[in-house]
Motif scaffolding. Structure first.
Motif, PDB file in Angstrom:
ATOM      1  N   VAL A 193      -7.462 -56.763  -6.309  1.00 64.76           N
ATOM      2  CA  VAL A 193      -7.133 -55.342  -6.147  1.00 64.76           C
ATOM      3  C   VAL A 193      -5.971 -55.228  -5.167  1.00 64.76           C
ATOM      4  N   GLY A 194      -4.926 -54.523  -5.590  1.00 68.14           N
ATOM      5  CA  GLY A 194      -3.761 -54.345  -4.738  1.00 68.14           C
ATOM      6  C   GLY A 194      -3.282 -52.912  -4.727  1.00 68.14           C
ATOM      7  N   ILE A 195      -2.284 -52.670  -3.907  1.00 71.28           N
ATOM      8  CA  ILE A 195      -1.618 -51.374  -3.822  1.00 71.28           C
ATOM      9  C   ILE A 195      -0.164 -51.568  -4.221  1.00 71.28           C
ATOM     10  N   GLU A 196       0.374 -50.672  -5.045  1.00 76.06           N
ATOM     11  CA  GLU A 196       1.790 -50.719  -5.396  1.00 76.06           C
ATOM     12  C   GLU A 196       2.344 -49.311  -5.391  1.00 76.06           C
ATOM     13  N   VAL A 197       3.278 -49.059  -4.489  1.00 75.82           N
ATOM     14  CA  VAL A 197       3.885 -47.735  -4.341  1.00 75.82           C
ATOM     15  C   VAL A 197       5.362 -47.901  -4.032  1.00 75.82           C
ATOM     16  N   PRO A 198       6.152 -46.846  -4.246  1.00 76.95           N
ATOM     17  CA  PRO A 198       7.560 -46.919  -3.836  1.00 76.95           C
ATOM     18  C   PRO A 198       7.668 -46.738  -2.322  1.00 76.95           C
ATOM     19  N   ALA A 199       8.655 -47.376  -1.733  1.00 76.46           N
ATOM     20  CA  ALA A 199       8.908 -47.199  -0.300  1.00 76.46           C
ATOM     21  C   ALA A 199       9.750 -45.933  -0.139  1.00 76.46           C
ATOM     22  N   LEU A 200       9.081 -44.832   0.133  1.00 75.60           N
ATOM     23  CA  LEU A 200       9.755 -43.540   0.235  1.00 75.60           C
ATOM     24  C   LEU A 200      10.326 -43.372   1.642  1.00 75.60           C
ATOM     25  N   PRO A 201      11.638 -43.232   1.773  1.00 83.15           N
ATOM     26  CA  PRO A 201      12.255 -43.194   3.103  1.00 83.15           C
ATOM     27  C   PRO A 201      11.815 -42.022   3.967  1.00 83.15           C
ATOM     28  N   ASP A 202      11.381 -40.917   3.360  1.00 83.62           N
ATOM     29  CA  ASP A 202      10.969 -39.751   4.130  1.00 83.62           C
ATOM     30  C   ASP A 202       9.456 -39.695   4.339  1.00 83.62           C
ATOM     31  N   TYR A 203       8.756 -40.771   3.975  1.00 80.75           N
ATOM     32  CA  TYR A 203       7.305 -40.821   4.189  1.00 80.75           C
ATOM     33  C   TYR A 203       6.909 -42.127   4.879  1.00 80.75           C
ATOM     34  N   ARG A 204       7.739 -42.557   5.811  1.00 76.56           N
ATOM     35  CA  ARG A 204       7.494 -43.833   6.482  1.00 76.56           C
ATOM     36  C   ARG A 204       6.186 -43.810   7.272  1.00 76.56           C
ATOM     37  N   ASP A 205       5.941 -42.750   8.020  1.00 82.40           N
ATOM     38  CA  ASP A 205       4.720 -42.668   8.835  1.00 82.40           C
ATOM     39  C   ASP A 205       3.476 -42.630   7.953  1.00 82.40           C
ATOM     40  N   GLU A 206       3.554 -41.881   6.855  1.00 77.01           N
ATOM     41  CA  GLU A 206       2.416 -41.795   5.930  1.00 77.01           C
ATOM     42  C   GLU A 206       2.141 -43.146   5.274  1.00 77.01           C
ATOM     43  N   LEU A 207       3.209 -43.855   4.936  1.00 76.11           N
ATOM     44  CA  LEU A 207       3.056 -45.177   4.339  1.00 76.11           C
ATOM     45  C   LEU A 207       2.387 -46.124   5.332  1.00 76.11           C
ATOM     46  N   GLN A 208       2.794 -46.052   6.567  1.00 77.52           N
ATOM     47  CA  GLN A 208       2.190 -46.896   7.598  1.00 77.52           C
ATOM     48  C   GLN A 208       0.706 -46.582   7.754  1.00 77.52           C
ATOM     49  N   GLU A 209       0.348 -45.314   7.696  1.00 71.97           N
ATOM     50  CA  GLU A 209      -1.058 -44.929   7.820  1.00 71.97           C
ATOM     51  C   GLU A 209      -1.877 -45.474   6.649  1.00 71.97           C
ATOM     52  N   MET A 210      -1.287 -45.473   5.459  1.00 69.76           N
ATOM     53  CA  MET A 210      -1.994 -46.018   4.303  1.00 69.76           C
ATOM     54  C   MET A 210      -2.221 -47.519   4.464  1.00 69.76           C
ATOM     55  N   VAL A 211      -1.177 -48.236   4.877  1.00 71.09           N
ATOM     56  CA  VAL A 211      -1.312 -49.683   5.070  1.00 71.09           C
ATOM     57  C   VAL A 211      -2.354 -49.979   6.138  1.00 71.09           C
ATOM     58  N   ASP A 212      -2.379 -49.170   7.193  1.00 81.59           N
ATOM     59  CA  ASP A 212      -3.380 -49.345   8.252  1.00 81.59           C
ATOM     60  C   ASP A 212      -4.796 -49.314   7.686  1.00 81.59           C
ATOM     61  N   TYR A 213      -5.005 -48.431   6.712  1.00 84.43           N
ATOM     62  CA  TYR A 213      -6.344 -48.309   6.132  1.00 84.43           C
ATOM     63  C   TYR A 213      -6.652 -49.446   5.165  1.00 84.43           C
ATOM     64  N   VAL A 214      -5.760 -49.703   4.221  1.00 82.96           N
ATOM     65  CA  VAL A 214      -6.082 -50.632   3.140  1.00 82.96           C
ATOM     66  C   VAL A 214      -6.114 -52.091   3.592  1.00 82.96           C
ATOM     67  N   LYS A 215      -5.438 -52.424   4.682  1.00 83.60           N
ATOM     68  CA  LYS A 215      -5.382 -53.826   5.107  1.00 83.60           C
ATOM     69  C   LYS A 215      -6.737 -54.365   5.545  1.00 83.60           C
ATOM     70  N   ASP A 216      -7.673 -53.472   5.854  1.00 82.81           N
ATOM     71  CA  ASP A 216      -8.973 -53.901   6.378  1.00 82.81           C
ATOM     72  C   ASP A 216     -10.123 -53.765   5.382  1.00 82.81           C
ATOM     73  N   ILE A 217      -9.824 -53.440   4.131  1.00 89.99           N
ATOM     74  CA  ILE A 217     -10.919 -53.220   3.175  1.00 89.99           C
ATOM     75  C   ILE A 217     -10.936 -54.246   2.044  1.00 89.99           C
ATOM     76  N   GLY A 218     -10.158 -55.321   2.197  1.00 83.45           N
ATOM     77  CA  GLY A 218     -10.208 -56.381   1.190  1.00 83.45           C
ATOM     78  C   GLY A 218      -9.131 -56.327   0.137  1.00 83.45           C
ATOM     79  N   ILE A 219      -8.089 -55.494   0.376  1.00 83.25           N
ATOM     80  CA  ILE A 219      -6.964 -55.446  -0.557  1.00 83.25           C
ATOM     81  C   ILE A 219      -6.262 -56.802  -0.572  1.00 83.25           C
ATOM     82  N   LYS A 220      -5.924 -57.275  -1.757  1.00 85.93           N
ATOM     83  CA  LYS A 220      -5.342 -58.611  -1.910  1.00 85.93           C
ATOM     84  C   LYS A 220      -3.853 -58.634  -1.575  1.00 85.93           C
ATOM     85  N   PHE A 221      -3.142 -57.556  -1.873  1.00 92.60           N
ATOM     86  CA  PHE A 221      -1.691 -57.521  -1.672  1.00 92.60           C
ATOM     87  C   PHE A 221      -1.204 -56.085  -1.663  1.00 92.60           C
TER      88      PHE A 221
END
Length: 352
Positions: free
Chosen positions: A163-191
């Motif tokens: 199970v992975g996450i794939e999204v575009p790197a949106l330049p105007d949503y950098r903080d939101e993207l970081q918050e998402m990575v903060d969450y998914v990195k600890d729940i067993g996401i593969k990549f």
């Protein structure tokens, strides 16, 4: 591991997802299972002939025939398939049938991954049980700061597939993207895959509505997307993250697929270029007369010609037509085109 700079500007800090490995090698068939999707992402690059429409494409081939899909996979020696859309989980039955068809025909080693924005445990279980190997979730932007509400953690814990996450790197949503990575990195996401944001004919409005600029005049990449992705990779050195550049898709993935396809399907009179395109001579006019003249007056072997009635042209070995074109009363060209179902023409050079 430290950053690894790949071809054409892509960057990774960990192992590639298995589906990406097949893609890089050119072994992935793209199975567009439906254009239906209810997310309405403003940046969606899906083409106008597909977006919102319930159509099926195997690579560039529009078809709903099982045999045609399998033949397209065979024509490129596909080692895997990426099922995409739209959202494939909008039509679970069709997606399940496709997974089973591919696994039955090619065997369990044929790797299948799927892209979806649907966080539905039962649907995910259904496609996993059908034989899916890998699933990539594409949460809409509004959920990047609310990932706990998606049920993703339960999905990861409930299915035995990558199970992975794939999204575009949106330049105007950098903080939101970081918050998402903060969450998914600890729940067993593969990549995590971060794609460079690109404009297309179907999402061009975002350039004004989000004040985006292009990297340069020759690129479809949005300025700031790469910088956003590299910022995230730098923050999470221990999380497997891939930044996939827009040029990587054409310069590596597509090129390698074209080479595989050309090597499998090229005719005797075709010349395969280093980019996987095909060079062939093309003649227009009275085609039956042309065939007769070439065979009787110039002793051109039949196997070095093909009468393409669909395109109303005679295909001839490029080296033959280059030599004879000035003596022939027909319009002659050297054509470079993709070895794909749509036979996209790259260049046409007049010979006479």
């Amino acid at each position: 591991m430290k950053f690894e700079y790949m071809e054409c500007g892509s960057v990774r800090n960990g192992p590639l997802a298995v589906g990406c490995q097949h893609c890089v090698e050119g072994g992935k068939m793209v199975l567009f299972i439906t254009g239906k999707c209810d997310m309405g992402c403003y940046y969606c690059p899906v083409s106008l002939e597909k977006k919102g429409k319930d159509v099926i494409y195997a690579n560039e081939l529009k078809t709903s025939e099982k045999r045609a899909i399998l033949e397209e996979a065979e024509s490129m020696n596909a080692t895997g398939t990426g099922i995409t859309g739209g959202d494939p989980l909008m039509n679970v039955e069709r997606t399940v049938n496709a997974i089973r068809m591919l696994k039955d025909h090619f065997g369990e080693d044929h790797h299948i991954h799927l892209y979806t924005a649907t966080f539905n445990l039962e649907k995910v279980k259904t496609v996993a049980e059908a034989g899916l190997d890998e699933i990539r979730f594409h949460p809409p932007v509004k959920m990047w700061t609310r990932m706990g509400e998606t049920g993703l953690k339960e999905i990861v814990e409930s299915v035995n597939i990558d199970v992975g996450i794939e999204v575009p790197a949106l330049p105007d949503y950098r903080d939101e993207l970081q918050e998402m990575v903060d969450y998914v990195k600890d729940i067993g996401i593969k990549f995590i895959n971060l794609n460079e944001l690109e404009f297309s004919e179907s999402n061009w409005n975002m350039m004004n509505s989000h004040s985006y600029d292009l990297v340069d005049e020759l690129s479809s990449a949005v300025y700031g997307s790469e910088q956003t992705a590299l910022h995230i990779i730098d923050l999470y050195p221990n999380v497997p993250i891939l930044f996939c550049s827009s040029t990587f898709k054409d310069g590596v993935q597509l090129r390698n697929r074209l080479i595989r396809k050309a090597e499998k399907t090229a005719k005797e009179y075709d010349v395969i270029t280093e980019d996987g395109t095909i060079l062939r001579g093309v003649l227009y006019g009275d085609l039956k007369s042309a065939v007769k003249i070439l065979m009787e007056d110039y002793d051109v072997p039949e196997e070095l010609m093909f009468l393409d009635e669909e395109r109303n042209r005679l295909e001839v070995a490029s080296w033959v037509l280059e030599e004879l074109s000035e003596e022939l009363p027909f319009k002659c060209y050297i054509v470079e085109e993709y070895p794909t179902a749509d036979r996209l023409e790259v260049e046409r050079i007049p010979l006479n």
